[in-house]
Design a protein around this motif. Structure first.
Motif, mmCIF file in Angstrom:
data_model
loop_
_atom_site.group_PDB
_atom_site.id
_atom_site.type_symbol
_atom_site.label_atom_id
_atom_site.label_comp_id
_atom_site.label_asym_id
_atom_site.label_seq_id
_atom_site.Cartn_x
_atom_site.Cartn_y
_atom_site.Cartn_z
ATOM 1 N N ILE B 7 2.391 1.580 -7.956
ATOM 2 C CA ILE B 7 2.734 0.372 -7.216
ATOM 3 C C ILE B 7 2.723 0.647 -5.717
ATOM 4 C CG2 ILE B 7 4.592 -1.278 -6.720
ATOM 5 C CD1 ILE B 7 5.478 -1.025 -9.615
ATOM 6 N N ASP B 8 2.031 -0.217 -4.973
ATOM 7 C CA ASP B 8 2.070 -0.162 -3.515
ATOM 8 C C ASP B 8 3.037 -1.244 -3.066
ATOM 9 O OD1 ASP B 8 1.717 -0.389 -0.797
ATOM 10 O OD2 ASP B 8 -0.396 -0.983 -0.904
ATOM 11 N N LEU B 9 4.233 -0.822 -2.697
ATOM 12 C CA LEU B 9 5.264 -1.771 -2.276
ATOM 13 C C LEU B 9 5.139 -1.920 -0.767
ATOM 14 C CD1 LEU B 9 7.795 -3.363 -3.203
ATOM 15 C CD2 LEU B 9 9.116 -1.282 -2.877
ATOM 16 N N GLY B 10 4.429 -2.946 -0.338
ATOM 17 C CA GLY B 10 4.092 -3.075 1.082
ATOM 18 C C GLY B 10 5.046 -3.972 1.847
ATOM 19 N N THR B 11 4.948 -3.922 3.175
ATOM 20 C CA THR B 11 5.788 -4.758 4.020
ATOM 21 C C THR B 11 5.391 -6.224 3.889
ATOM 22 O OG1 THR B 11 5.788 -2.945 5.576
ATOM 23 C CG2 THR B 11 6.664 -5.030 6.371
ATOM 24 N N ASN B 149 3.643 9.492 -0.760
ATOM 25 C CA ASN B 149 3.353 8.939 0.555
ATOM 26 C C ASN B 149 2.075 8.102 0.513
ATOM 27 O OD1 ASN B 149 5.577 10.203 1.606
ATOM 28 N ND2 ASN B 149 4.425 12.007 2.283
ATOM 29 N N GLU B 150 2.121 6.946 1.162
ATOM 30 C CA GLU B 150 0.975 6.034 1.119
ATOM 31 C C GLU B 150 -0.342 6.683 1.557
ATOM 32 O OE1 GLU B 150 2.625 2.690 3.240
ATOM 33 O OE2 GLU B 150 3.993 2.286 1.588
ATOM 34 N N PRO B 151 -0.364 7.375 2.705
ATOM 35 C CA PRO B 151 -1.660 7.960 3.088
ATOM 36 C C PRO B 151 -2.131 9.026 2.110
ATOM 37 C CG PRO B 151 0.072 8.570 4.659
ATOM 38 C CD PRO B 151 0.655 7.556 3.744
HETATM 39 MG MG LIG Z 1 0.627 -0.660 2.592
#
Ligand SMILES: [Mg+2]
Ligand SMILES: Nc1ncnc2c1ncn2[C@@H]1O[C@H](COP(=O)(O)OP(=O)(O)OP(=O)(O)O)[C@@H](O)[C@H]1O
Lengths: 411, 500
Positions: B7-11, B149-151
């Motif tokens: 899951i990418d929990l984004g802003t 970490n996202e990156p």
């Molecule tokens: Mg993002």
């Protein structure tokens, strides 16, 4: 009928020896213990006095081991166990005190007449000894004896040192006053902060023992405060001159006291004036403390000021930039400042500290763009005061080249 | 068999992807077929809603006192901020948990029961924020396999995709809606080794939206002489949803027009870029610091790969060009790479017995090595060789950027005669802080080591930190002379001492 042995009262003697290369005085005792001391848990207390003048002053000690509980006044406390017990009848000289002479601080320098007061103490009524005098539980003192000492003391004397200290404090006070006045006036809050620091100094002096009566001391510090306020009102405080004179007087500890007080004064209303930064800069400069000190000062300010109120023209000093730096150095400095605050953003507490950290990042961003603009024609006014055409960087890092390119391209 | 998802929990937008039966990462669409779910929560007709409807409600609520929606809360993860929604007050963890629940529920509908999930976080997320993310997963009823970490997730996807023409050192430039991350990593086939990571916690698309909103407002005020107050900012012309569309258009066009109360306002890309120049400079500063930190010459990078929607902006692409001397590679969908990478990582971390043969083959091929993203140390006394005043310092043992797993040892000594105890503290900081200032240095665990009595000062104490692959750090404080030892274990995923 058994014969009663004649009682011999306790007697003291001294001798000088060299212990671990240091001149040391020994105090020995002989005689019969007073009957009141039988079957009690005993302790010995030795205090030292300077009796050269009419006044009697206690001797201080530089070592905590030989100090009274709440002051620097010399006291040697020993349980009788520590000296192998005290028999009722001491028939051979027994050493009860070892006084290393190098720890002693007399009120005045030069050759002094010094007396030791030895007390035999019942710890069930532990007498309270302050500045060498018994002030409570008198009944605990079972015997008192005194003897002259002739130690070799090489010291300025604490009364003299205290006087010097007050002179330094009076200058620190004026510096703080000048810092407070840098924005044109002395606010009630600023005055309060300075005054409470003076009280703090006064109380410390009292605890340290400065050879003064309470009344005399009070007058001395009141006078110090009054004179500083008068000078400040008359606008007769020359910051640079004051700081320069501190340079010859202040110890590192006193420099830190100076900085601490100035920081408190500057941050008390949440805003700072450019002159105040410059004053801090001067302090950092003349104190000859490590450059990291100034960085710590700025860190403190950033955490305690309302950063959003710092106007752009003041950001130069605030960011720790030096107007004589070339582009490469300026950029390098800003990059490392950015790195520092950006990293700290994760640890600083919520609220003002965090908002300030965020604001300082914006400020660095702006400065990076503004102060590192390579075109001299467009350079900001703030820069043109002292610095002549900004030298073009000779060796540029990749970053700098890239940055220059960005600016050129965007023109 | 349960499904492995990331899951990418984004802003601004969240997304979920699956590590499918064939061992490939694929996006999971919501019931309407969309891959991106706006990270907004609203209470509409007494019903909690997440996504597009909530996003609409949020833009209508803008500038209004009584709100019934919340957005952009990811930036406040780990803080005590509260969001009033109608009669309720929610914290960022509760709000994130709503988003996670929504994602999980449509993912479950699409792919069946879920295996423990992987959730992504910005590389420079603080410990509190990481912990808050873990809490949000828990309160959404999700079993968490790990956070990544996202990156690093994006890097894994790029490595997997085989779209990088050669092995080498690449920069992952990740600018999303709320945060900026820059990571430098070495790629070789499907393996990724992170070299350095840096970032800016609060810089992203939402700041650009606000800057553009200000441009529009200022232009409107200039044109009409009317002052627009805060409560009128939700007027359709300033509506942040429309402003975002406008911003997207400015990525394609030099000039756009918008209607505000009957007035046509024209905004050029140049005007917009001028307004956000401070943000761009900060991205610049951050990248320069990362290159310096990772000791990488920007011109020797083999490529720059992108993640995050804001990397579509021309000024950002130019910035990349200027910084690295090369154009970024556009070889993947920047909105999806993080979620896809998270799914891959979830597969990679799964037990082999829950995977199909093809999944196993795919998972085995991948490898990922991260670096310590903080400095870890201990609180010590600097006695300046016995002279001068003693002060508390923060003595670093594992430096930020050290490849993990790793083990480091430093030597200390006791300072007092007959010292019978040592206070063992484990500190963490982002900047190499020298002095121990609790504002900048955090103690993440503490304990004490008892020492034999009666010894002079100067007894050697060895301190060893072992950082293992599961983000657990074992810290040993050992008295060399007596062999007495204290072990403290820290769970770095959670950023605190391990409870067990
Ligand atoms: Mg993002
Ligand atoms: N074409 C475009 N031009 C400019 N900005 C864009 C474009 N496309 C998307 N964006 C912006 O990208 C952001 C969303 O990107 P993304 O989904 O990667 O971020 P996020 O995951 O929500 O945030 P983060 O990862 O920072 O928490 C939004 O602010 C959006 O406006």
């Amino acid at each position: 009928m058994p014969v009663a042995r004649k009682k011999t009262p306790l007697k003291l003697r001294t001798s000088e020896i060299t212990l671990e290369n240091l001149p040391t005085t020994l105090i020995d005792i002989i005689g019969d213990l007073p009957q009141t001391a039988y079957n009690k848990e005993l302790e010995l207390s030795i205090s030292l006095f300077d009796c050269d003048d009419d006044e009697v002053h206690p001797i201080l000690s530089t070592e905590e081991l030989f100090q009274e509980d709440h002051s620097m006044v010399y006291e040697l406390r020993l349980s009788t166990d520590a000296i192998g017990g005290l028999k009722k009848k001491i028939t051979k000289w027994k050493t009860i005190g070892i006084i290393p002479q190098t720890v002693l601080v007399p009120p005045y320098g030069g050759e002094r007449k010094i007396k030791a007061i030895v007390r035999l103490v019942d710890i069930a009524y532990d007498p309270v000894i302050e500045k060498g005098q018994v002030v409570e539980n008198f009944e605990g003192v079972l015997w008192t004896g005194e003897i002259d000492l002739d130690p070799m003391i090489l010291d300025w004397g604490y009364v003299y040192i205290e006087k010097q200290k007050r002179r330094t404090q009076s200058i620190i006070l004026k510096v703080a006053m000048a810092v407070a006045m840098a924005d044109g006036s002395l606010s009630a809050l600023e005055r309060k902060i300075i005054k409470s620091r003076v009280h703090h100094w006064r109380d410390n002096a009292k605890n340290r023992c400065d050879g003064m009566t309470d009344q005399k001391r009070k007058t001395a510090y009141q006078g110090m405060m009054r004179r500083a306020v008068q000078r400040a009102r008359a606008k007769k405080l020359n910051m640079t001159a004051l700081i320069k004179s501190l340079r010859y007087m202040a110890s590192p500890h006193e420099w830190s006291d100076t900085l601490d007080l100035c920081l408190e004064v500057i941050t008390c209303n949440g805003i700072a004036d450019n002159n105040q930064f410059i004053a801090l800069n001067d302090i950092a400069h003349y104190s000859a403390l490590e450059p990291t000190v100034f960085e710590n000062i700025r860190d403190y300010l950033i955490m305690h000021l309302d950063i959003t109120k710092i106007v752009e023209s003041e950001s130069y000093e605030f960011l720790g930039l030096d107007r004589n730096w070339d582009l490469v150095t300026t950029r390098k400095h800003l990059r490392s400042e950015y790195k520092k605050w950006n990293s700290r953003l994760n640890t600083v507490p919520d609220g003002k500290s965090r908002d300030n950290t965020q604001a300082i990042l914006d400020m660095i961003g702006k400065a990076y763009k503004k102060y590192t603009q390579p075109n001299p024609v467009k350079k900001p006014v703030a820069l043109s005061k002292k610095t002549q055409p900004i030298p073009q960087p000779q060796s540029e890092s990749f970053f700098d080249q890239a940055q220059l390119k960005l600016f050129n391209d965007s023109e | 068999m349960s499904s492995v998802i990331g899951i990418d929990l984004g802003t601004t937008y969240s997304a979920v992807a699956q590590f499918d039966e064939f061992g490939r990462p694929v996006m999971i669409p919501d019931p309407e077929g969309k891959y991106l779910l706006p990270s907004c929560v609203a209470l509409i007709n007494d019903e909690w809603r997440v996504g597009v409807d909530a996003w609409g409600q949020w833009s209508a609520d803008y500038g209004i006192e009584d709100k019934s929606s919340a957005a952009r809360f990811k930036r406040e993860m780990g803080t005590s901020k509260q969001y009033p929604i109608g009669p309720h007050s929610l914290n960022p963890v509760e709000l994130s948990s709503h988003v996670l629940k929504n994602l999980a529920s449509y993912a479950e509908q699409a792919v069946g029961p879920l295996a423990p999930v992987v959730i992504t976080v910005p590389a420079n997320f603080s410990n509190e924020a990481r912990q808050a993310t873990i809490n949000a997963a828990e309160s959404a009823g999700l079993e968490l396999a790990n956070i990544i970490n996202e990156p690093t997730a994006a890097a894994m996807y790029y490595a997997y995709s085989g779209k990088l023409s050669q092995a080498g050192i690449y920069a992952v430039f990740d600018l999303g809606g709320g945060t900026f991350d820059i990571t430098i990593a070495e790629f070789d086939g499907k393996s990724v080794e992170v070299i350095w990571s840096d970032g800016i916690a609060r810089l992203g698309g939402v700041d650009f939206d606000e800057a553009l909103q200000t441009v529009v407002k200022e232009k409107y005020e200039g044109l009409t002489g009317e002052i627009v107050s805060e409560e009128h900012m939700n007027h359709e012309g300033f509506d942040l949803r429309r402003i975002q569309d406008l911003k997207h258009s400015l990525s394609r066009r030099e000039k756009v027009s918008v209607f505000v109360k009957g007035q046509v306002i024209e905004v050029t890309r140049e005007e917009f870029e001028a307004k956000i120049s401070n943000f761009v400079t900060q991205v610049y500063l951050c990248c320069e610091n990362a290159l310096e930190g990772g000791n990488v010459d920007p011109h020797r990078l083999d490529g720059v790969i992108l993640a995050g929607g804001s990397t579509r902006m021309p000024i950002i692409q130019q910035t990349v060009q200027h910084l690295f001397g090369q154009d970024p590679l556009s070889i993947a969908n920047v909105d999806e790479v993080v979620a896809l990478g998270a799914a891959l990582y979830a597969g990679h971390r799964s037990d082999t017995d829950v995977l199909t043969k093809l999944q196993q083959a795919s998972a085995a091929e991948m490898s990922v090595q991260d670096v310590a993203n903080k400095h870890f140390g201990t609180r010590a006394i600097d006695d300046n060789f016995g002279m001068g005043e003693r002060r508390l310092i923060n003595s670093i043992i594992i430096e930020k950027g050290t490849p993990i797993p790793c083990s480091m040892t430093e030597k200390y000594h006791t300072v007092a005669p007959n010292q019978t105890e040592i206070n063992c503290t484990i500190t963490e900081c982002d900047h190499e802080e020298e002095t121990f200032d609790p504002k900048f240095v955090r103690i993440i665990a503490e304990g004490s080591l008892e020492l034999p009595p009666g010894r002079p000062p100067g007894q050697e104490i060895q301190v060893t930190y072992k950082y293992d692959i599961n983000q657990i750090m074992h810290c040993y404080f050992e008295d060399t002379d007596s062999g007495k030892k204290k072990e403290i274990t820290v769970d770095l995923m959670k950023g605190g001492p391990r409870d067990d």
